[in-house]
Write a protein that holds these residues in place. Sequence first.
Motif, PDB file in Angstrom:
ATOM      1  N   ILE A 223       0.820  -1.214   0.000  1.00  0.00           N
ATOM      2  CA  ILE A 223       0.000   0.000   0.000  1.00  0.00           C
ATOM      3  C   ILE A 223       0.853   1.263   0.000  1.00  0.00           C
ATOM      4  CG2 ILE A 223      -0.225  -0.039   2.552  1.00  0.00           C
ATOM      5  CD1 ILE A 223      -3.130   1.154   2.046  1.00  0.00           C
ATOM      6  N   GLU A 224       0.397   2.260  -0.768  1.00  0.00           N
ATOM      7  CA  GLU A 224       0.909   3.621  -0.602  1.00  0.00           C
ATOM      8  C   GLU A 224      -0.013   4.236   0.464  1.00  0.00           C
ATOM      9  OE1 GLU A 224       1.044   5.643  -4.760  1.00  0.00           O
ATOM     10  OE2 GLU A 224       0.030   3.721  -4.971  1.00  0.00           O
ATOM     11  N   PRO A 225       0.498   4.613   1.620  1.00  0.00           N
ATOM     12  CA  PRO A 225      -0.401   5.184   2.643  1.00  0.00           C
ATOM     13  C   PRO A 225      -1.168   6.400   2.120  1.00  0.00           C
ATOM     14  CG  PRO A 225       1.748   4.680   3.568  1.00  0.00           C
ATOM     15  CD  PRO A 225       1.872   4.479   2.095  1.00  0.00           C
ATOM     16  N   ILE A 226      -0.526   7.140   1.218  1.00  0.00           N
ATOM     17  CA  ILE A 226      -1.252   8.171   0.454  1.00  0.00           C
ATOM     18  C   ILE A 226      -0.940   7.877  -1.010  1.00  0.00           C
ATOM     19  CG2 ILE A 226      -1.489  10.639  -0.053  1.00  0.00           C
ATOM     20  CD1 ILE A 226      -0.392  11.213   2.749  1.00  0.00           C
ATOM     21  N   GLN A 227      -1.981   7.632  -1.789  1.00  0.00           N
ATOM     22  CA  GLN A 227      -1.711   7.380  -3.215  1.00  0.00           C
ATOM     23  C   GLN A 227      -1.328   8.694  -3.881  1.00  0.00           C
ATOM     24  OE1 GLN A 227      -5.109   5.366  -4.983  1.00  0.00           O
ATOM     25  NE2 GLN A 227      -4.179   3.374  -4.511  1.00  0.00           N
ATOM     26  N   GLY A 228      -0.129   8.730  -4.439  1.00  0.00           N
ATOM     27  CA  GLY A 228       0.356   9.952  -5.068  1.00  0.00           C
ATOM     28  C   GLY A 228      -0.166  10.105  -6.481  1.00  0.00           C
ATOM     29  N   ARG A 229       0.377   9.295  -7.382  1.00  0.00           N
ATOM     30  CA  ARG A 229      -0.075   9.374  -8.769  1.00  0.00           C
ATOM     31  C   ARG A 229      -1.553   9.002  -8.891  1.00  0.00           C
ATOM     32  NH1 ARG A 229       3.788   7.555 -13.541  1.00  0.00           N
ATOM     33  NH2 ARG A 229       2.220   8.815 -14.589  1.00  0.00           N
ATOM     34  N   GLY A 230      -2.038   8.247  -7.927  1.00  0.00           N
ATOM     35  CA  GLY A 230      -3.453   7.860  -7.928  1.00  0.00           C
ATOM     36  C   GLY A 230      -4.377   9.021  -7.594  1.00  0.00           C
ATOM     37  N   GLY A 231      -3.816  10.200  -7.280  1.00  0.00           N
ATOM     38  CA  GLY A 231      -4.669  11.382  -7.082  1.00  0.00           C
ATOM     39  C   GLY A 231      -4.664  11.934  -5.665  1.00  0.00           C
ATOM     40  N   VAL A 232      -3.558  11.717  -4.934  1.00  0.00           N
ATOM     41  CA  VAL A 232      -3.438  12.206  -3.550  1.00  0.00           C
ATOM     42  C   VAL A 232      -4.644  11.715  -2.739  1.00  0.00           C
ATOM     43  CG1 VAL A 232      -2.888  14.193  -2.061  1.00  0.00           C
ATOM     44  CG2 VAL A 232      -2.259  14.261  -4.472  1.00  0.00           C
ATOM     45  N   ARG A 233      -4.783  10.418  -2.714  1.00  0.00           N
ATOM     46  CA  ARG A 233      -5.872   9.816  -1.931  1.00  0.00           C
ATOM     47  C   ARG A 233      -5.278   9.305  -0.622  1.00  0.00           C
ATOM     48  NH1 ARG A 233      -9.812   6.217  -5.109  1.00  0.00           N
ATOM     49  NH2 ARG A 233      -8.001   5.031  -5.758  1.00  0.00           N
TER      50      ARG A 233
END
Length: 447
Positions: A223-233
């Motif tokens: 997991i990305e704890p905050i999705q970056g390229r995914g839209g700062v989720r």
Amino acid sequence: MNSKFGAQLPSIKTPPPGPHSLELASRLHAVESRNITWLSDDFPVFWDQALGSNVSDVDGNVYVDLTSAFGVAFAGHSHPDIGIAMEEQAKRLVHGMGDVHPSLAKVKLMEELGSLAPWQETRTVLASSGTEAIEIALKTAQLLTGKTGVIAFKGAYHGLTLGSLSITDRQAFRDPFVDRLSEATDFVPFPTSEDEASRLLTQIVRILSKRESSGVSVGAIVIEPIQGRGGVRIAPRGFLRGLSDLSKSAGVALIFDEIFTGLGRSGVMFESETEGVVPDLVCLGKALGGGLPLSACLGSRAAMEAWPETHGEAIHTSTFLGHPLSCTTALSFLGVLRSERLISKSVEKGQYLLASLRASLDSGRHIHEVRGRGLLVGIELRTEAGGPWKGQGARVARQALRQGLIVLPAGRHGEVVQLAPAATITEKQIDFAVTCLSDMLLRVSHS
Ligand SMILES: Cc1ncc(COP(=O)(O)O)c(C=O)c1O
């Protein structure tokens, strides 16, 4: 009085891209594989110099870089201390034999990373790019658990080599190579609310037992704890803890991809700190090398001892592993991170940026949400009908360029404008960026 290059506001002399950029675009077109750089009449500009939060192009235009160039220049471009460290090391030893005759810089860097990491005893494998760090994490998880299945998240971006691509959720990147991608990946939704998060944990438990009975058990959750390229989720509060508890009880390795968020970008050294969670493995990259290509997969000693001891032939290594010049710039970057309190600055400036954007974009009917943590901020745009505004992030990026601002699109549909400036960006530069971006976004909203 105008500030010096580095802390300057934009100065556009020739509408970008100017003639020199256009000329270079046509030369590039003749030599680079056509898949790589997107070239058009209004994009890109060719960079000439960069310092702090300023970039100048080959036509003499000056921009404010709100991306830190993919999140790398967290301390600002060409930080003078990092430059000095680089110069001194370059005179002494640029390249070495990382896994055969290592350098002092490699040892020092891993000692330093170990002192920052959440485990009692840390073991690290160095690499050059983010995607490689992910490959190492996936291999480690398989060795540790003996299981090949992976749970990843919708919207995830972990890199584009085949292992990482197997857990990256971007159809366009995957489709041409789908036959070579692992089928043992389950993508689950990235939760955005606490309710979704608790339903999702139940769903993950079901997937674990389904995979178990199919004979391909799950050995890792990435997991990305905050999705970056995914839209700062941003993962909702409590989710990382839930995931950690679940992973522990199921004997699954929990991998945090902190390649974008880590080392202060999101306002903490590691996102795991926010919930007191200790994952099995953490991947770092981007900012780590202080501008040079460097990444790392860190883990507890127990997790990393899943690897066999080398008897002279490392079963995972690479030519540039432990590159002395990159390790030196990384050490220097970590020194600057401390001495200039960049993590506190990321929190303070991030709050200021977020509050200013929210205040000025409040009335925009195309603004779905302005969100962020530290200096990783996303403005999500929606259509009149309320759906994601496909491709609008890239349109805004092109418009912003003409105003002297460098921003990037993000999100599954390119519906997010992503801001990831350096922690050294000035308040004046933030104010300018907010005014200019808000004008642009509201003009569309009110037209
Ligand atoms: C969260 C995350 N993981 C992995 C990667 C891949 O890193 P690299 O492009 O250095 O291979 C990226 C790149 O944007 C990223 O944002």
